[in-house]
Enzyme design. Structure first.
Site, PDB file in Angstrom:
ATOM      1  N   SER A 410      -3.348 -15.483  -2.690  1.00  0.00           N
ATOM      2  CA  SER A 410      -2.608 -14.255  -3.013  1.00  0.00           C
ATOM      3  C   SER A 410      -3.092 -13.653  -4.318  1.00  0.00           C
ATOM      4  O   SER A 410      -3.090 -12.447  -4.495  1.00  0.00           O
ATOM      5  CB  SER A 410      -1.120 -14.549  -3.190  1.00  0.00           C
ATOM      6  OG  SER A 410      -0.612 -15.250  -2.124  1.00  0.00           O
ATOM      7  N   HIS A 431      -5.373 -12.486   3.845  1.00  0.00           N
ATOM      8  CA  HIS A 431      -4.113 -12.697   3.121  1.00  0.00           C
ATOM      9  C   HIS A 431      -2.933 -12.379   4.043  1.00  0.00           C
ATOM     10  O   HIS A 431      -2.592 -11.222   4.276  1.00  0.00           O
ATOM     11  CB  HIS A 431      -4.085 -11.822   1.858  1.00  0.00           C
ATOM     12  CG  HIS A 431      -2.846 -12.007   1.054  1.00  0.00           C
ATOM     13  ND1 HIS A 431      -2.190 -10.971   0.434  1.00  0.00           N
ATOM     14  CD2 HIS A 431      -2.111 -13.121   0.802  1.00  0.00           C
ATOM     15  CE1 HIS A 431      -1.116 -11.440  -0.182  1.00  0.00           C
ATOM     16  NE2 HIS A 431      -1.056 -12.733   0.031  1.00  0.00           N
ATOM     17  N   GLU A 443      -3.843  -8.529   4.886  1.00  0.00           N
ATOM     18  CA  GLU A 443      -4.859  -7.928   4.021  1.00  0.00           C
ATOM     19  C   GLU A 443      -6.181  -8.657   4.273  1.00  0.00           C
ATOM     20  O   GLU A 443      -6.246  -9.888   4.149  1.00  0.00           O
ATOM     21  CB  GLU A 443      -4.449  -8.059   2.548  1.00  0.00           C
ATOM     22  CG  GLU A 443      -3.367  -7.070   2.154  1.00  0.00           C
ATOM     23  CD  GLU A 443      -2.995  -7.155   0.674  1.00  0.00           C
ATOM     24  OE1 GLU A 443      -2.796  -6.115   0.053  1.00  0.00           O
ATOM     25  OE2 GLU A 443      -2.886  -8.285   0.151  1.00  0.00           O
ATOM     26  N   ASN A 481       0.170  -6.902  -3.793  1.00  0.00           N
ATOM     27  CA  ASN A 481       0.793  -7.534  -4.956  1.00  0.00           C
ATOM     28  C   ASN A 481       0.491  -6.779  -6.247  1.00  0.00           C
ATOM     29  O   ASN A 481       1.244  -6.880  -7.205  1.00  0.00           O
ATOM     30  CB  ASN A 481       0.376  -9.006  -5.063  1.00  0.00           C
ATOM     31  CG  ASN A 481       1.210  -9.859  -4.116  1.00  0.00           C
ATOM     32  OD1 ASN A 481       2.331  -9.469  -3.750  1.00  0.00           O
ATOM     33  ND2 ASN A 481       0.688 -11.004  -3.703  1.00  0.00           N
TER      34      ASN A 481
END
Ligand code: 3HC
Length: 653
Positions: A410, A431, A443, A481
């Site tokens: 991540s 991801h 992702e 993120n």
């Protein structure tokens, strides 16, 4: 069979045994574009006028019957004839019209079929009225004709969920009349010959079966509770529930409602999302690149994330080999995966045969060399650079040179992981979002050396897993993120400036998020972000604004819901505002000499949206995200951003 008669560029027909066989051929999905509507109305006029024609069948070319109205025409000046005009002519024709569904009939496509006097379908056919997903209601009779065929409660359920019904359900509900076991057109001609001279069953003339208001309330209540302020759902329910009135009245109301909603911001946002989803996997430079074949996937680390990925892969038909550190851990992982598959079995999402097939394709091991058969290996081990580098170095020795290696990290830099291997070109990031067997977003991280066919393979695997892939470049936190961090930072600024956690959460929920940011943080736990902040302490820019409130909370053991308290208190498991948190916030404000001010919900929403959009702009400028709409998809599918608002970039665009 006669020669082909061309009614327009997309509608043509042949004649067989006095039946006009009309084909709509408007790739990619035979949408009812202006040219289709023109062709159909000419075909109908021809069928009515020509004495040698006794009936008409309508079918589609390719695998779709009709995918609906042409969404690309929305927002453009209307072109006559309209779809309701054409549909009215079909129903009113004096000769029988049969819909021969060669494949999917959605939206206006199903509405067209509903107005035909009989509906036959091939086994591949499926039907639905997904308009609410575009922020509109069916606009060509769907809310009035469907309840005449299947009753009000079933119509409310189908239309407000926007779901697709497969052939057997469509037959048993009464949407379709007959399954074509042999050639669809032969069956349609047969049916038309039988219908000739018999009274026509016009759907619009049928009475709506009386429905129990309590049942209507039950069916619609649950769906409306989840509407999060979307207008189309409530309007659809209203139109269907009043479908017992004269057809003309209901159709006029439906059309007016459709037109108003079609021009709304909500519908524009959902159309943006529709096209964004189809755009996202189109990557410049990959047009002529073939994906590598993938049949067997290795998954390293069978914790929550690894198990979720395994369930997703098994569901997509892959063979899965799970690897964990010890035979005991591997066995535990196997049990966790089987447990998740059993839940699918118990809920009916999976039948016994499917369950058996999936478990047969699963094996687990604690020996690296057992991954030699894999075409792709995905690691989902502890998010620590040394752990991941060690694993990839070990895998490098046992897998084939063409096997692809994917990291599910991540926050770590996948370029660093790739450069520790012998063939960095075969490394990419995949991801997943937790729970990986549920969340659609994936992702796909393009590292600096990822080979084009490796990236193409990542996208192909994502598609087979039925995920929504978004390609991202390498940056801390990738697209999602990184925006989440910016949004969270802004929320903490707001805290320090005067808003309280529950006020910020209420503003977010009011905007359409299913849950506020602080409530989400409490659910996820605060310790991972705390550890990250501590790691970054030494390198933090001392001139950058930093809010210490979250650190103070963690220092007092408030680590989120699991620890019984975090941004909120949880007496008896119920989330409540905690005066102790307010006191911590006030003390921090006092320490920095901040005079607290109050914020309206709109101000809170705007500040958070601005922060997300500004970070999105930075990601575009840095080339991390290819297009603004990709960023919107990430926020909608990974972070609860309401789809009917279109995403932060759409909102601010
Ligand atoms: N109008 C215009 N373009 C459409 C379209 C539509 N209704 N449906 C699909 N397309 C386009 C897509 O944008 C895509 O274009 P691209 O190749 O340039 O990216 C192409 O068709 C293929 O689409 P998919 O990738 O989605 O193809 P699939 O084969 O996976 O799926 C489908 C086919 C199930 C028909 C799917 O495309 C779909 O669900 N389409 C939308 C259906 C829909 O919402 N219909 C209702 C429209 S509103 C309406 O009918 C109003 C009426 O009540 C008056």
């Amino acid at each position: 069979m006669s020669d082909v008669t061309t009614f327009s560029a997309t509608v043509s027909a042949t004649t067989r045994n006095g039946i006009l066989l009309v084909t709509i051929d408007n790739p990619p999905v035979n949408a009812t574009s202006a040219d289709v509507r023109l062709g159909l109305s000419r075909a109908l006029a021809h069928a009515e006028a020509e004495p040698t024609i006794s009936g008409m069948a309508i079918t589609g070319a390719g695998k779709t019957f009709v995918g609906g109205a042409d969404i690309r025409e929305f927002g453009k000046p209307p072109v006559e004839p309209t779809l309701p005009d054409v549909i009215e002519k079909i129903e009113a024709l004096s000769k029988p019209v049969v819909a021969a569904l060669n494949g999917t009939a959605l939206g206006g496509g199903l509405e067209l079929a509903l107005a035909c006097h009989y509906r036959i379908a091939s086994p591949m056919a499926q039907v639905g009225l997904p308009e609410v997903k575009l922020g509109i209601v069916p606009g060509a009779g769907g809310t009035q004709r469907l309840p005449r065929l299947i009753g009000v409660p079933a119509a409310i359920e189908l239309i407000t969920s926007g779901r697709i019904a497969k052939i057997n359900e469509a037959l048993s509900l009464g949407i379709l009349d007959e399954l074509a076991e042999t050639d669809l057109i032969d069956v349609a001609i047969n049916a038309l010959q039988k219908l000739a001279g018999t009274p026509l069953r016009r759907t619009g003339e049928l009475a709506v079966a009386p429905a129990d208001p309590i049942e209507i309330e039950k069916v619609s209540g649950k769906l409306l509770a989840k509407a999060r302020g979307q207008k189309a759902l409530a309007e659809a329910v209203r139109l269907i529930a009043s479908s017992h009135r004269p057809l003309g009245e209901g159709l006029a109301d439906e059309r007016a409602t459709f037109l108003t909603l079609r021009d709304s911001r909500e519908a524009a946002a959902l159309r943006h999302v529709f096209f964004a989803e189809r755009e996202t996997s189109k990557v410049t430079g990959l047009e002529d690149v073939d994906a590598r074949p993938v049949n067997t996937i290795g998954i390293c680390g069978l914790g929550l994330m690894g198990s979720g990925i395994a369930v997703s892969a098994l569901g997509a038909g892959y063979t899965v080999i799970g690897l964990d550190q010890t035979p005991e851990a591997a066995e535990k992982g196997r049990e966790r995966i089987i447990g998740l598959l059993e839940r699918n079995l118990a809920s009916g999402r999976q039948d016994q045969a499917g369950f058996d097939a999936q478990t047969a394709r699963l094996s687990v091991t604690a020996t690296d060399a057992d991954l030699a058969a894999c075409d792709l290996v995905i690691e989902a081990v502890f998010d620590d650079l040394d752990v991941k580098i060690d694993l990839f170095r070990r895998l490098d020795k046992v897998i084939r040179p063409d096997t692809i290696l994917a990291t599910n990290t991540s926050y770590l830099n996948p370029d660093e992981i790739a450069s520790a291997t012998r063939h960095p070109g075969r490394v990419l990031g995949l991801h997943f979002f937790s729970p990986a067997h549920v969340m659609r977003l994936l992702e796909v991280v393009r590292c600096s050396e990822t080979a084009t066919d490796v990236l193409a393979t990542g996208l192909a695997v994502a598609k087979r897993l039925r995920k929504l892939p978004v390609v991202t470049g390498v940056t801390e936190g990738f697209i999602g993120n990184r925006i989440f961090s910016a949004y969270r930072r802004e929320a903490e600024f707001l805290l320090e400036d005067g808003a309280l956690p529950h006020e910020i959460d209420a503003a977010l929920e009011d905007y359409g998020f299913p849950m506020g940011l602080f409530a989400v943080n409490d659910m996820a736990g605060l310790e991972i972000a705390w550890a990250r902040r501590k790691r970054q302490m030494a390198t933090r820019d001392p001139f950058e604004r930093y809010v210490e409130i979250a650190d103070r909370l963690c220092e007092t053991g408030r680590l989120g819901q699991k620890s019984g308290r975090g941004w909120y208190a949880y007496p008896d498991g119920k989330r409540t505002v905690d005066p102790q948190v307010t006191a911590i916030i006030e003390a921090e404000r006092a320490k920095k000499g901040v005079a607290a001010r109050s914020f309206s919900r709109e101000e809170i929403q705007q500040r958070l949206l601005n922060a997300m959009a500004a970070e999105g702009e930075a990601l575009l400028a840095e080339g991390i995200a290819a297009r603004a709409s990709d960023i919107d998809l990430v926020m909608i599918n990974g972070y609860g951003f309401p789809a009917h608002k279109g995403g932060p970039m759409f909102e601010k665009g």
